[in-house]
Design an enzyme around this catalytic site. Structure first.
Site, PDB file in Angstrom:
ATOM      1  N   VAL A 265       1.020  -1.021   0.285  1.00  0.00           N
ATOM      2  CA  VAL A 265      -0.160   0.044  -0.082  1.00  0.00           C
ATOM      3  C   VAL A 265       0.718   1.468   0.366  1.00  0.00           C
ATOM      4  O   VAL A 265       0.833   2.622  -0.616  1.00  0.00           O
ATOM      5  CB  VAL A 265      -1.240   0.091   1.191  1.00  0.00           C
ATOM      6  CG1 VAL A 265      -1.923   1.366   1.400  1.00  0.00           C
ATOM      7  CG2 VAL A 265      -1.837  -1.113   1.494  1.00  0.00           C
TER       8      VAL A 265
ATOM      9  N   CYS B 122     -11.077  -2.006   2.899  1.00  0.00           N
ATOM     10  CA  CYS B 122     -10.985  -1.549   1.373  1.00  0.00           C
ATOM     11  C   CYS B 122     -12.451  -2.065   0.826  1.00  0.00           C
ATOM     12  O   CYS B 122     -12.826  -1.689  -0.038  1.00  0.00           O
ATOM     13  CB  CYS B 122     -10.018  -2.564   1.036  1.00  0.00           C
ATOM     14  SG  CYS B 122      -9.975  -3.843   1.478  1.00  0.00           S
TER      15      CYS B 122
ATOM     16  N   HIS C  97     -11.007  -6.106  -5.837  1.00  0.00           N
ATOM     17  CA  HIS C  97     -11.718  -6.966  -4.888  1.00  0.00           C
ATOM     18  C   HIS C  97     -13.460  -6.828  -5.697  1.00  0.00           C
ATOM     19  O   HIS C  97     -13.468  -5.515  -6.358  1.00  0.00           O
ATOM     20  CB  HIS C  97     -12.185  -6.247  -3.324  1.00  0.00           C
ATOM     21  CG  HIS C  97     -11.081  -6.714  -2.561  1.00  0.00           C
ATOM     22  ND1 HIS C  97     -10.111  -7.362  -2.772  1.00  0.00           N
ATOM     23  CD2 HIS C  97     -10.833  -5.540  -1.279  1.00  0.00           C
ATOM     24  CE1 HIS C  97      -9.178  -7.440  -1.615  1.00  0.00           C
ATOM     25  NE2 HIS C  97      -9.430  -6.592  -0.892  1.00  0.00           N
TER      26      HIS C  97
END
Length: 329
Positions: free
Chosen positions: A12, A126, A234
């Site tokens: 990240v 997230c 995702h």
């Protein structure tokens, strides 16, 4: 504007640096921070090399903003130390999200809650971010009663170790395992650790963070989180029950008018969101929007986003941009 990135060498952290560069965030002094084993090494930012410093050295530098992505224990210990010297911390871990004194922020939804006094600001999970980006405008219009969500989550959400596991399995190499089982040709219904109630922490984040961001504890949420062998984002299958009935065309219009949301929903051309297309992008993509034929006032949709960008780094940088724009730092 002195800006520290804590966890600058992680997955990240690397994307945070990239997003800061892309969005031309105003930085007069860049301060990369990483674990002790990385201190003294150099990394590149905006075409220049910078020496990685320790957490204490970064605190001593008194940056205006510190972007954290170094794990919950580091955030719990060090975020208050930065805050004490006047730094505004935007934390990407789960450490502060459910602290009642800390704001949990998705800029498009609730950045207007922020003040100069908010020295530790939490970045949501997230999976939560991409879901609430689509829920917020619909909740305002129709009032959400219940959400059933199943996630199909990228291995990049686990970290470098998981990415390496998949690479090893693809190449027939025996190596360190991030998961209890192979991930190649598999789907593992186990994200984070199990709690006593049978849910994982990841699943409960979707429950608690959604209620906090939308500022409504009456919304019932149930979640199942699954890890799949993708690396670019995702995906979520979301079923929403509203208090009030809705017009399907109006729902699509509302979502299409929402900043940061892109509707991809044309069945004639097989157009719908996929990690393959979301990878490397900052938007949240939504499609397969259809009425739930089994339940009144209910709808199904499919939501996809790059979990390292809008799900983490981009959302963090957007919070920082809001702070600068509104002179809160």
């Amino acid at each position: 504007m002195r800006v520290a990135v804590v966890g600058a060498t992680g997955m990240v952290g690397e994307v945070m640096r990239k997003v800061l560069e892309e969005r031309q965030f105003p930085i007069s002094e860049f301060i990369p921070v990483a674990s002790e084993r990385s201190v003294g090494k150099s990394l590149s930012f905006n075409g220049k090399d910078y020496t990685i410093v320790s957490l204490q050295d970064a605190v001593n530098a008194k940056p205006e903003i510190a972007l954290f992505s170094a794990g919950g224990s580091t955030s719990l210990e060090w975020a208050p130390k930065f805050a004490e010297v006047g730094t505004t911390v935007i934390d990407n871990s789960s450490a502060w999200r459910m602290d009642q004194d800390k704001k949990l922020v998705v800029p498009e939804i609730n950045a207007n809650q922020l003040t100069k006094n908010d020295k530790i600001i939490a970045n949501p999970n997230c999976s939560t971010i991409q879901m609430v980006m689509c829920l917020a405008p619909l909740h305002k219009k129709y009032k959400i009663k219940r959400i059933v969500v199943s996630t199909y989550q990228s291995i990049s959400g686990t970290g470098v170790k998981a990415v390496q596991q998949l690479e090893n399995e693809l190449n027939g190499v025996t190596g360190e395992m991030a998961y209890h089982y192979p991930i190649f040709k598999n789907a593992i219904p186990h994200c984070d650790v199990f709690e006593d109630n049978g849910y994982t922490k990841e699943e409960l984040k979707l429950v608690n963070e959604t209620q906090k961001i939308l500022n409504d504890n009456t919304i019932a949420v149930t979640a199942t989180a699954v890890r799949i062998p993708t690396a670019g984002g995702h995906s979520e299958s979301v079923n929403i029950a509203f208090e009030n009935d809705f017009d399907l065309a109006e729902v699509k219009t509302l979502l299409g008018q929402t900043e940061g949301v892109v509707v991809q929903d044309n069945l004639d051309t097989n157009t719908y969101p996929m990690p393959l297309y979301a990878n490397g992008k900052d938007e949240v993509f939504v499609g397969r929007i259809r009425r739930d034929l089994s339940q009144a006032n209910s709808i199904n949709m499919w939501i996809v986003s790059d979990n390292l960008r809008k799900g983490a780094a981009t959302n963090t940088v957007q919070i920082a941009e809001y702070l600068v724009k509104n002179k809160l730092v």
